[in-house]
Scaffold this motif. Structure first.
Motif, PDB file in Angstrom:
ATOM      1  N   TYR A 128       0.824  -1.205   0.000  1.00 44.40           N
ATOM      2  CA  TYR A 128       0.000   0.000   0.000  1.00 44.40           C
ATOM      3  C   TYR A 128       0.860   1.259   0.000  1.00 44.40           C
ATOM      4  O   TYR A 128       0.577   2.216  -0.726  1.00 44.40           O
ATOM      5  CB  TYR A 128      -0.927  -0.005   1.215  1.00 44.40           C
ATOM      6  N   MET A 129       1.933   1.265   0.791  1.00 46.08           N
ATOM      7  CA  MET A 129       2.795   2.446   0.829  1.00 46.08           C
ATOM      8  C   MET A 129       3.495   2.640  -0.516  1.00 46.08           C
ATOM      9  O   MET A 129       3.619   3.767  -1.004  1.00 46.08           O
ATOM     10  CB  MET A 129       3.801   2.326   1.971  1.00 46.08           C
ATOM     11  N   HIS A 130       3.926   1.552  -1.119  1.00 43.44           N
ATOM     12  CA  HIS A 130       4.582   1.660  -2.429  1.00 43.44           C
ATOM     13  C   HIS A 130       3.583   2.162  -3.479  1.00 43.44           C
ATOM     14  O   HIS A 130       3.932   2.981  -4.342  1.00 43.44           O
ATOM     15  CB  HIS A 130       5.166   0.310  -2.842  1.00 43.44           C
ATOM     16  N   GLU A 131       2.347   1.680  -3.391  1.00 49.60           N
ATOM     17  CA  GLU A 131       1.298   2.139  -4.310  1.00 49.60           C
ATOM     18  C   GLU A 131       1.089   3.653  -4.186  1.00 49.60           C
ATOM     19  O   GLU A 131       0.976   4.365  -5.196  1.00 49.60           O
ATOM     20  CB  GLU A 131      -0.008   1.407  -3.976  1.00 49.60           C
ATOM     21  N   LEU A 167      11.626   1.043   1.362  1.00 49.07           N
ATOM     22  CA  LEU A 167      10.801   1.924   0.540  1.00 49.07           C
ATOM     23  C   LEU A 167      11.556   3.194   0.178  1.00 49.07           C
ATOM     24  O   LEU A 167      11.524   3.651  -0.974  1.00 49.07           O
ATOM     25  CB  LEU A 167       9.511   2.268   1.288  1.00 49.07           C
ATOM     26  N   LEU A 168      12.228   3.772   1.155  1.00 51.77           N
ATOM     27  CA  LEU A 168      13.019   4.976   0.884  1.00 51.77           C
ATOM     28  C   LEU A 168      14.141   4.666  -0.108  1.00 51.77           C
ATOM     29  O   LEU A 168      14.415   5.453  -1.024  1.00 51.77           O
ATOM     30  CB  LEU A 168      13.608   5.521   2.187  1.00 51.77           C
ATOM     31  N   SER A 169      14.763   3.519   0.075  1.00 53.96           N
ATOM     32  CA  SER A 169      15.844   3.118  -0.831  1.00 53.96           C
ATOM     33  C   SER A 169      15.344   2.955  -2.257  1.00 53.96           C
ATOM     34  O   SER A 169      16.011   3.358  -3.218  1.00 53.96           O
ATOM     35  CB  SER A 169      16.467   1.815  -0.340  1.00 53.96           C
ATOM     36  N   SER A 170      14.127   2.392  -2.401  1.00 51.94           N
ATOM     37  CA  SER A 170      13.582   2.182  -3.748  1.00 51.94           C
ATOM     38  C   SER A 170      13.330   3.512  -4.453  1.00 51.94           C
ATOM     39  O   SER A 170      13.490   3.607  -5.678  1.00 51.94           O
ATOM     40  CB  SER A 170      12.293   1.364  -3.671  1.00 51.94           C
ATOM     41  N   ILE A 171      12.943   4.536  -3.696  1.00 46.96           N
ATOM     42  CA  ILE A 171      12.743   5.863  -4.293  1.00 46.96           C
ATOM     43  C   ILE A 171      14.078   6.455  -4.706  1.00 46.96           C
ATOM     44  O   ILE A 171      14.240   6.978  -5.817  1.00 46.96           O
ATOM     45  CB  ILE A 171      12.028   6.805  -3.313  1.00 46.96           C
ATOM     46  N   ARG A 172      15.070   6.355  -3.805  1.00 47.86           N
ATOM     47  CA  ARG A 172      16.372   6.968  -4.091  1.00 47.86           C
ATOM     48  C   ARG A 172      17.112   6.288  -5.242  1.00 47.86           C
ATOM     49  O   ARG A 172      17.902   6.918  -5.942  1.00 47.86           O
ATOM     50  CB  ARG A 172      17.225   6.970  -2.830  1.00 47.86           C
ATOM     51  N   LYS A 173      16.844   5.012  -5.464  1.00 50.13           N
ATOM     52  CA  LYS A 173      17.481   4.329  -6.595  1.00 50.13           C
ATOM     53  C   LYS A 173      16.977   4.889  -7.919  1.00 50.13           C
ATOM     54  O   LYS A 173      17.673   4.837  -8.934  1.00 50.13           O
ATOM     55  CB  LYS A 173      17.200   2.827  -6.525  1.00 50.13           C
TER      56      LYS A 173
END
Length: 350
Positions: free
Chosen positions: A130-133, A161-167
């Motif tokens: 849900y947060m990723h969505e 989740l933060l790491s996935s955004i920063r990548k």
């Protein structure tokens, strides 16, 4: 002049999670003034479990305010120091009554549709999917500043989740803020701040619970990540105490929620104290309906603060009051071509 109030329950479109629990509904109160030439309306936006005025005598104080409306805006504000959300509702209602149009409280380029306000996109707590969505939707909606609630699910999952955004996006492309709502234990807070700082975050709101002034002072002095005080401001009503708090803790930022800190006047006292001590600040709504959000957005536009503000909460509810406030491409606009829901407003004012 006659004053009245009415309770209104806002229903969330989808349960929204914070470290203090999951929200399904939001209770609010509308404060209405009837004058010879029209009406004025304000919102007393209480947050159960957080507002200092979450007390059994709340409705009784609303009634007292109506019965003593002849005292006027300034005297009432002083009499309502322990009820900041009512202070705010009364302020709005008087300004609304005195305005040429009841919903244009602070005419500016914002209300003339010439200058929108940059805002952050809010990501609520939930399971990882849900947060990723939510994150993906905010990015698709054009937000360049995202605020993520943390502290309720597994910390490693939040970091992932933060790491996935920063990548995918660097800090120049997407500004990331996190809000812990006081969820970190004092003894683990610094270590978590060090881990979070690896992801080029703009700031973290309220890492530990309010009231631990010396511990917060130490965190702010040694943090690798800018800290913004939020809940820490609640209940501090005296100007001298506001100065003392900021002088002692020396945070990097403070966050102003007018419903929680005494409306426009209370917020402006905090702004002055912040500027006296070289502390940055921005404004955030406290889950008000569009009545309160409209007032906050218009006031914020007059402050000329270039940071993204926290004003993107108007779309949370199934039964909000339709208004000219529109969010698009990471900004909030005031579009006069979109009408207020006069039917709902008439029902409130009756």
């Amino acid at each position: 002049m006659k004053a009245s109030y009415k309770k209104y329950i806002l229903d969330f479109k989808r349960p929204s999670g914070t470290s203090r629990g999951i929200l399904h509904q939001k209770e609010t109160w509308f404060f209405v003034l009837q004058g010879e030439e029209g009406f004025g309306i304000g919102e007393c936006g209480i947050l159960r479990g957080l507002s200092i005025d979450d007390v059994p005598a709340y409705e009784q104080k609303l009634k007292w305010t109506c019965d003593n409306i002849q005292l006027g805006r300034n005297k009432l504000w002083n009499e309502l120091l322990d009820f900041p959300s009512i202070q705010f509702g009364v302020e709005q209602a008087f300004i609304s009554l005195e305005s040429k149009e009841p919903f244009e409280l602070f005419p500016s380029p914002f209300t003339r549709e010439a200058m929108p306000i940059d805002i952050n996109g809010l990501v609520w707590m939930g399971d990882e999917a849900y947060m990723h969505e939510q994150i993906q939707q905010k990015l698709a909606d054009g937000f360049t500043c995202i605020k993520m609630k943390i502290g309720a699910i597994d910390f490693k999952t939040e970091i992932a989740l933060l790491s996935s955004i920063r990548k995918r996006y660097n800090k120049e492309e997407i500004e990331l803020r996190v809000d812990a709502n006081g969820a970190f234990k004092i003894e683990e807070a610094m270590e978590k701040l060090k881990i979070l700082s690896q992801y080029d975050l703009h700031s973290i709101e309220q890492p530990i619970k309010q009231g631990h002034i010396m511990e917060m002072k130490s965190l702010c002095a040694n943090t690798p990540l800018p800290i913004a005080l939020d809940e820490e401001l609640i209940g501090v009503t005296d100007v001298v105490e506001k100065e003392y708090l900021l002088k002692t803790i020396r945070p990097q930022y403070i966050i102003l929620k007018p419903s929680l800190v005494g409306g426009f006047k209370g917020s402006e006292e905090w702004i002055q104290a912040a500027e006296n001590h070289n502390v940055g600040w921005w404004v955030t709504s406290a889950l008000e309906s569009n009545i309160g959000l409209n007032a906050i957005a218009q006031w914020t536009a007059t402050l000329k603060n270039d940071l993204p503000q926290g004003l993107g909460t108007g779309s949370l509810y199934t039964n909000n009051i339709d208004s000219p406030l529109t969010v698009k491409n990471g900004k909030i606009f005031y579009q006069k071509s979109v009408a207020w829901d006069t039917n709902k407003i008439e029902q409130i004012c009756i």
